[in-house]
Structure formats: C-alpha cells, structure tokens
Design a protein around this motif. Structure first.
Motif, short mmCIF file in Angstrom:
data_model
loop_
_atom_site.label_atom_id
_atom_site.label_comp_id
_atom_site.label_asym_id
_atom_site.label_seq_id
_atom_site.Cartn_x
_atom_site.Cartn_y
_atom_site.Cartn_z
N ASP B 243 0.92 -0.87 0.01
CA ASP B 243 0.47 -0.39 0.11
C ASP B 243 0.75 1.12 -0.06
OD1 ASP B 243 -2.62 -1.63 0.35
OD2 ASP B 243 -2.84 -1.53 1.74
N LYS B 246 1.86 1.47 -3.27
CA LYS B 246 1.21 2.76 -4.37
C LYS B 246 1.20 4.19 -3.88
CE LYS B 246 -1.35 -2.15 -5.68
NZ LYS B 246 -2.72 -2.65 -4.51
N GLN B 253 1.91 1.57 -12.11
CA GLN B 253 1.44 0.15 -11.71
C GLN B 253 1.86 -0.53 -10.50
OE1 GLN B 253 0.17 -0.87 -15.49
NE2 GLN B 253 -0.12 -3.21 -15.01
#
Lengths: 366, 310
Positions: B243, B246, B253
């Motif tokens: 997480d 990201k 991506q």
C-alpha cells in the motif's frame, strides 16, 4: 480437377478396406437374406386321433401334398405338439375326418399361408363330396381332372408384352436393394471428403490456387461417383457370372446403376451441405440411409407399403426408383422406354439435390 | 506493395475487425501481433481473399483486389493456422498435389518439391505419411506447401502454435532465410512476442479488432520511454508495504508476480531510495531490485492492460 480426383484415389488406395468391405457386405447380405426368401418351403407336422387316425392321416396328407407348396409330414401327436411348443415348427395340424385344427404357439406369417392352403384343400374336398354324394371322391376327382384337360374354355395368363407371366422374385429384389443401399455408404463417406477438406483447411488452400471451385467440387463428386459405380459393377458382375443370378440386360442394369449412383452422390451432397462438418455428416447420414430401403419397400413384396406418408418419403429418395427399374428389367424384360420414367426421376433428384447441397455448403461464408 | 484501407469485418453485427490500415512494402517482414481473438486470422483471411470484408479495401500495387482476387492469389502464399494437408498422403504426395493445383509446370515441379523439402529440412522424410509426423514436422510441410509456386508475399498465420522448440527454430530460420535471400515479403502473425521481435522489422499490434500501435520495434519501445519497469523481490510479503509503494507519487502500476512485485513508475524517479526507507520501516529486506529493459510485451501490457497470452 484431376489433382483433386487423384488425391482422393491415393487416399483410398492407402485404405481400400472400407470399399472392399462394402462390396463383400453387398454380396453377403444378398446371399443370406436373398436365399432365405427363395427357400420358402415350409414343413408342417400333421396327426389325427381316434381309431381311424391312420386312415384320416393317409387320406388328407396325400391331398394336402398334391395341392400345395407346403410339405405335410405325418407324425405323432405328442411329438408334433412338442415341436410347436419348442418353437422348432410354427404350426402343426390336427386332422379330423372332415375338419382340421391348427396348433400354434405364435402369430407367424407362415401360419396364414398354411391355413389358406389347408382351407382350400378342405373346401374343394367338401364340394366334391357334395357333388358325389359320398365320401369317396376318387372317381369324381379323376373325371374332373380329365374334363379340365379338355375343357371348352381355357384361360391363359400372359404378361403385358405377350410373354410368360413371371412371378415376383424377392431374391432378385433383395440383390438390387442391398447392393444399391450399401453403395450409398461408400458414396456418402467419399462425398464427406468435401467437408473434411473444408474443416482441415485444404479447401481454402485450393480456393487460393488457380483451381476453380467448380473443379474442386467436380473432382470430389466425380471420384465419389466412380468409386460407387465401380462397386455396383463389381457386385452385379459377380452375381451374374459367378453366382448365376438372372439380372436381365446388363447394359440396362448398368445404365440404371450409373444414374442411381449420380443421384446418390447428389443426395450425399445435400446432406453434406446441411451438415457442414464431417462429424455432423457422420452422425446424420448413417442415421438417415438405413431408413431409405425400409420406407422404399425394398425388403417387402411390391404393394406391401401402403402408408401415404412413407410412400411420399420414398418418392424423394432415389432407391425405390432404381430398384423398380432394375426389377422391371430383370423380371419383365423391360425396354429402354419402360425405364425412361424412373431414370428421369433419378436424374431430377440428382440435379435438384446437387444444386441445393452445393448451395447450402457454400452458405454462411463471409 | 500490399495495403489495407479501413478494412472491417462484422459477423452477426459484431465487429471483429475494425477499420484497420496495414501496409507491406516489397521485401519487408512485418509482424501482426495480438492475443487470441484479436482478429488476426480474420484479417489474414480477408487479405488472402478467403472472406469478403464488410467494408474497406485491400490493394495490391494500388489496385483493389476485392472484386477480382485472381491477381493477389497469384502472388500470395498462405500458411494457415491449421494443418491443411492430407494425413493419408506422404509429404511428397501432398506437395505434388498442391504443386499441381497451383499449376507449377510439370518439368519444374519435381525440382521445386525437393527445394522446399530441403528448405524445411524434411527431404529425408518425404516418403513418409503425414499422419506419422510430429506436430512440428507437419507444420514445416504446411509451410513448404505454400512455397511451391514461389509466392512474392508469404502470409503465415501463427505457424508455430503447439510445436517443439527445435521445429519452431527451424520455421523461424526458414522464414528469415526466405525474406533475406529470396526477398519474399512476409506478414507474420503470432501471439509469441519473441518470434515477432526476432523476425520482423515492423510490427502491428492488434487488440479487439483494432490496430492499437504500429511501427518499428524501436518506435514501439519508445512508447515506454517515460516509464521504468522494476522487478522487486522482498524477504517477506507485506500488505502495508504494498500500500505504501502504491501511494508513491511516481508509481503508475503495481502487480504482484510469483517472484515479488512488478512496478511501473515514471522514468528516473529514484524509486530505490524511497523503497529502501519504506521496507526498513516494515522490517523487510529487499532481496533483489532490477530495472528491466522494456520489451514489446511491456508495450503490449502498457497499451492493453493485459499480457499477450491472456
């Protein structure tokens, strides 16, 4: 066209077993079923009871055997009943002085025939007894026989051409029926080569080549025709010259065979066009083909098939026309003009089915 | 030499090929790349005149081939995806059959058969039945059959599907040789990226009936010039670390692979230092960190969001 035809030939040359099997099957089926129908003589046990049993038996057995096709044999009552019970005989006859009883265990078609013959003999004897006024009819029978030999009116029966009237021969009908039926499989599996080529991609390769589509079809269909026709020729020649069957004028029989083969190729093409894939064809074709001789009445005496629906269905298949034409040639010596009508029907079926079949096969392409 | 203009094909109202424009120059080797169902085979069938397009045109030397396909058929050699051969015939008999249908003159046909057999490396096995051949050998004869009439344009529709590596190499080598020595124009369709990368100077990438990218390999790779693809292997899997990655501003991506994480980020975004800090916080070690050289596969992934074998 030639390379397509030749390639099909090479394929069969590698696997000739199927064609040879179908030829053997035609001959075998005709010999088995054809000869069974030729050997129609039935043997029937007869017996009488009571003190004058022997006298009754001797009197009636002579009359029965003299006046019918069936062989009547005197036997013991117990033995005759046992034979019927065990299914070794379809029927036995209990003879009485002026009457009879049929002893049967099943409803077989032979029983009706035997019953008709016995009935005829007993009726005749009863009429003679009535005329003679006694049970002794020997003299009257003799007189009647002499009278009939020089009777004032004689009736002669002849066929439409003035020749001897020929009785229908189921053996010959089955020879034609089986041979023409089995060749449909040989033809069908060859015509299915078109669908096989379409699925494998060979067909597309040929489309891209300078070979025209007409030639591609002609190559396949002509080969199917040849292989089917050769099978028919071989079978008919074997029956005519090796097994001494009377099949009539060979050129006429072969002409009918050729036209029939052409219309059978068309029928196979129609089904191939509907099926579109070899697998579907292999499912549909062998399911339809065995029904054709049944509805065309090939296994039955002429006129036995009187269902209008079946008769209509038989009319749309080539088998019935070809068998009828061949029977006319073989049994009644029919000429070219006599067979021109069935030949015309066969040609019509051939042209129609070929057109529809190719059209269906070509449909659904982008 | 050959071009398609807004070529489209619909089946039952569904567009399977949608206004595609492709061109092939003489002597060129062009790849048509796309996953299964992208519309490659339909495109090839239209180009080779096997099916009619719903709209658009196909031109050979500037002349439309739709109404009269005879000209294109003369110069075309098509290797179909399926094994379009007679299994009951030998390799030689098959080639003789197709040579005859292509009207190769009798006096040169025998020579051509031996030439193409030599080319595909099956001269010694020519007398054997096709049904006894392996899948790879069948595919090589499948190609040989398309070469008998010396086509100027060779179209190959996934010629290496389901075969052993040896036969695959042989086929690729044969096509390369044909293009190099005979100057045969090649249109090669495949969903194997590496084959197209090896063989073709120019590539069309097709997906859902459309050409989504085209150009030389370098041109296509330049699509990814603004991105880095990074493979990261961690000592442990951590949901919170994923997480965190990201949430980095330069990460476009992140995919989990069987060896770790695959990250697509902005080029030269100095991701490594951020990654080290984040993993240290989680108590996880970075086992491996590798910035990948982009391939056409990455280009395809970038353009469609899926891999070629999806």
């Amino acid at each position: 066209m030639y390379p397509v035809l030749y390639a099909q030939f090479i394929k069969d040359k590698r696997k000739p077993l199927l064609v040879l099997l179908f030829i053997a099957l035609s001959i075998l089926a005709t010999l088995i079923f054809g000869d069974t129908s030729r050997q129609t003589e039935i043997t029937v046990d007869v017996f009488a009871s009571g003190s004058n049993a022997e006298e009754i038996e001797q009197r009636w057995v002579k009359l029965l055997n003299d006046n019918s096709e069936t062989e009547f044999v005197i036997s013991e009552e117990r033995e005759a009943r046992e034979q019927v019970r065990e299914g070794k005989r379809d029927v036995a006859i209990h003879l009485m002085n002026n009457d009879y009883r049929l002893i049967t265990a099943s409803d077989m078609p032979d029983i009706l025939l035997v019953e008709q013959e016995i009935h005829q003999v007993f009726i005749e004897e009863a009429q003679l007894q009535a005329i003679a006024g006694s049970e002794n009819t020997t003299n009257l029978r003799e007189q009647l026989k002499n009278y009939l030999e020089n009777s004032p009116i004689t009736v002669q029966t002849e066929n439409i051409n003035g020749g001897k009237l020929t009785s229908h021969d189921m053996g010959t009908q089955l020879l034609f029926g089986f041979t023409l039926f089995i060749v449909m499989f040989t033809i069908g599996f060859r015509v299915n080569g078109i669908n096989e080529d379409k699925v494998s991609g060979v067909w597309n390769r040929l489309i891209l080549s300078p070979v025209s589509k007409i030639n591609m079809y002609v190559g396949h269909l002509l080969y199917s025709f040849f292989i089917g026709f050769i099978q028919l020729v071989v079978v008919f020649l074997i029956f005519k010259y090796a097994l001494n069957y009377e099949i009539g004028s060979l050129p006429m029989i072969l002409t009918i065979a050729a036209v029939y083969t052409m219309s059978s190729v068309s029928l196979a093409m129609l089904i191939a066009g509907i099926a579109k894939t070899p697998e579907k064809f292999n499912m549909i074709y062998p399911s339809i083909v065995p029904m054709i001789p049944v509805i065309s009445g090939v296994y039955m005496q002429p006129g036995a098939m009187d269902n209008p629906v079946f008769n209509f269905l038989a009319d749309i298949f080539p088998l019935g026309y070809a068998v009828d034409a061949m029977m006319d040639v073989a049994l009644f010596g029919a000429g070219w003009s006599d067979i021109s009508l069935p030949l015309s029907f066969l040609l019509l079926i051939g042209v129609m089915y070929m057109g529809i079949g190719i059209n269906l096969g070509e449909r659904g392409k982008g | 030499m050959l071009e398609t203009v807004k070529l489209s094909k619909s089946f039952k109202g569904k567009k399977v090929v949608d206004e595609i424009n492709i061109y092939l120059d003489a002597g060129e080797s062009v790849g048509l790349l796309g996953p299964n169902g992208a519309g490659k085979s339909t495109t090839i069938s239209m180009i080779s005149s096997l099916i009619r397009p719903t709209s658009g045109d196909i031109k050979l030397d500037g002349k439309s081939t739709i109404k009269d396909p005879s000209e294109i058929r003369k110069v075309l050699g098509v290797v179909p995806q399926e094994i379009a051969l007679y299994e009951e015939l030998t390799a030689y008999e098959n080639l003789k059959f197709f040579g005859q249908t292509y009207q190769v003159k009798k006096d040169i046909l025998e020579g051509r058969i031996q030439e193409v057999l030599e080319m595909v490396g099956l001269k010694e096995r020519q007398k054997e039945l096709i049904k006894t051949f392996s899948g790879g050998m069948k595919r090589r004869i499948n190609i040989a059959a398309a070469l008998l009439h010396q086509p100027k344009i060779l179209i190959l529709d996934e010629p290496t599907v389901g075969i052993d590596p040896q036969s695959r190499n042989h086929i690729l080598e044969t096509v390369r040789e044909l293009n190099k020595t005979s100057g045969t124009t090649v249109l090669y369709t495949s969903h194997y990226m590496e084959e197209v990368e090896q063989l073709c100077k120019r590539v069309y990438i097709m997906d859902r009936g459309k050409i989504i990218a085209s150009g030389s390999k370098e041109e296509l790779l330049s699509i990814l010039s603004t991105e880095d693809t990074i493979q990261v292997q961690l000592s442990n899997r951590s949901e919170s670390l994923i997480d965190t990655i990201k949430s980095f501003s330069n990460v476009f991506q992140l995919d989990e692979t069987n060896v770790g994480l695959r990250i697509i980020s902005k080029k030269n975004s100095n991701l490594l230092s951020k990654l080290v800090l984040a993993s240290e916080k989680e108590g996880i070690q970075i086992v491996n960190y590798q910035v990948e050289i982009p391939s056409l596969e990455d280009v395809f992934l970038h353009l469609t969001g899926k891999t070629l074998r999806d």
